[in-house]
Design an enzyme around this catalytic site. Structure first.
Site: not given
Ligand code: PLP
Length: 420
Positions: A273-274, A276, A312, A346
């Site tokens: 299940e790759p 990335r 991220r 902000c």
């Protein structure tokens, strides 16, 4: 390996200048390389060719329909985690026999929709969930197949927010619970418990945690065999790390070289299940410099992309390389200065890069945030009522808009002004 590079002073994605894309489609802009995506998929396929696994692309890493169509057209299945991801899979006519569905919180409705579509496996994360799957399957008079997601209690040495296979994580079940599920299969009507699923985390750069988790799963499979239960499928999840900075993650071949010998001689259908690994380095986020602000401490390069576009760095402190779209002339390189690349949001946590030695940027200059293809757009939000970015797919010298930039009306689409 990816298809982003400088040609002369200009930054290219495959055969297209990123500055041209920015001019045409505006910024912030996600730019993906079709060739890079397919190269990564092919590398994994080739490395595991001897077992011909089902490779289910993890939709959460990048759920754009064009990318889902691209990978499914090239033989991949899909790993989904919600009704929304199932909906996307259906939109690209993904083969249901190649869809696996994990998530600790599947609702009855989501389970029913997935059963109706005829997915290959639910990756079950609790006994209660299995009970609900069985209920729904009986209501629909359909048989379903499941894999049990076990928690192997292995530390993958990655960020704790993306660690999923240790004993304190919410994912999967412990081995004793898994054993009970297999033993009690007949009590779960219309359910066939066929396999084991593991996924210990993401951005894992060493093979050793994968090997340890796999050994634990295989030991468990052997135990089940001794008590008369045959496991047919083994899903070893995703998690393969990529290069963001100086990591030296295992290649697909090195990963396979560690995994395959452990599976030799076993009659197991293998699933990967790759996410990335397939798309991470296949995308960049292009942004425009709005202002440059010098303080006594450092320089702030304020760009038009923020944490709502790429979460991220704020979320995990993740490192992404930042490069100018037009390489600075050598004279300018002398003016390297400690800088943060920040967005307009902000929040002090709104940064894309921190404390980097960077060349001089001027207002209107373009830069790219590298390695933004996975968990980039798919994690983006409308925070600060910002419109989500556009996405472009490049193939050779061609580029296609695969998601339009949102307009302000998109922000209001589901809202009502009421006076009580
Ligand atoms: N499978 C499952 C169950 C996941 O939760 C994830 C990501 O969190 C993946 C696969 C994909 O992981 P990665 O993108 O690290 O390959």
């Amino acid at each position: 390996m990816h298809e982003f590079r400088y040609v002369g002073d200009e930054f290219y994605c495959e055969g297209v200048r990123v500055s041209d894309l920015a001019r045409r489609y505006g910024t912030p802009l996600y730019v993906y390389s079709r060739k890079t995506i397919l190269d990564h998929l092919t590398k994994l396929k080739k490395a595991f060719a001897s077992l011909a696994p089902l490779i289910c692309f993890s939709v959460k890493s990048n759920s754009n329909l064009s990318l889902l169509k691209l990978v499914t057209d090239h033989g991949a299945g899909l790993d989904i985690v919600s009704g929304g991801e199932l909906y996307r899979a259906r939109k690209v006519h993904a083969d249901p026999a190649k869809i696996v569905y994990a998530s600790v919180g599947k609702t009855r409705q989501e389970i029913a929709d997935a059963i109706r579509y005829g997915i290959l496996y639910f990756n079950v994360e609790s006994i209660q969930e299995l009970g609900v799957i069985s209920d729904v399957a009986q209501e629909l008079r359909k048989n379903v197949r499941v894999c049990v997601r076990i928690n192997p209690n292995i530390d993958p040495h990655t960020h704790r927010y993306i660690t999923t296979g240790t004993v304190d994580s919410k994912f999967g079940v412990d081995l004793e619970t898994a054993r009970l599920i297999f033993l009690n299969e007949p009590n779960f009507k219309r359910v066939s418990v066929e396999g084991i699923h593991i996924h210990i985390g993401s951005q894992i750069t060493q093979a050793s945690p994968f090997v340890a988790a796999l050994k634990r799963a295989l030991g468990f499979i052997d135990h089940l065999k001794r008590i008369g239960i045959v496991v047919r499928t083994l899903n070893i999840g995703g998690g393969l790390g990529i290069i963001y900075r100086e990591e030296q993650p295992q290649t697909a071949r090195e990963y396979a070289d560690e995994i395959l010998p452990l599976l030799r001689g076993r009659k197991l259908r293998l699933i990967l299940e790759p996410g990335r690994f397939i798309v991470g380095n296949a995308g960049v986020l292009a942004a425009k410099v709005l202002y440059v602000k010098d303080t006594p401490e450092k320089r702030f390069v304020i760009v038009d992309a923020g944490m709502n576009d790429l979460a991220r760095p704020s979320l995990y402190g993740a490192y992404h390389e930042v490069h100018p779209v037009a390489a600075p002339k050598s004279g300018k390189r002398a003016f390297l200065k400690k800088s943060d690349v920040v967005g307009p949001i902000c929040e002090s946590g709104d940064f894309l890069a921190r404390d980097r030695q960077m060349p001089l940027y001027g207002c209107g200059d373009l830069l790219v945030v590298m390695g933004a293809g996975a968990y980039g757009f798919s994690m983006s939000s409308n925070y600060n009522s910002r419109r989500r970015a556009a996405e472009v797919l490049v193939s050779g010298k061609n580029a296609c808009l695969i998601r339009e930039r949102e307009i302000y009306d998109d922000l209001l689409r589901h809202e009502k002004v009421v006076e009580l």
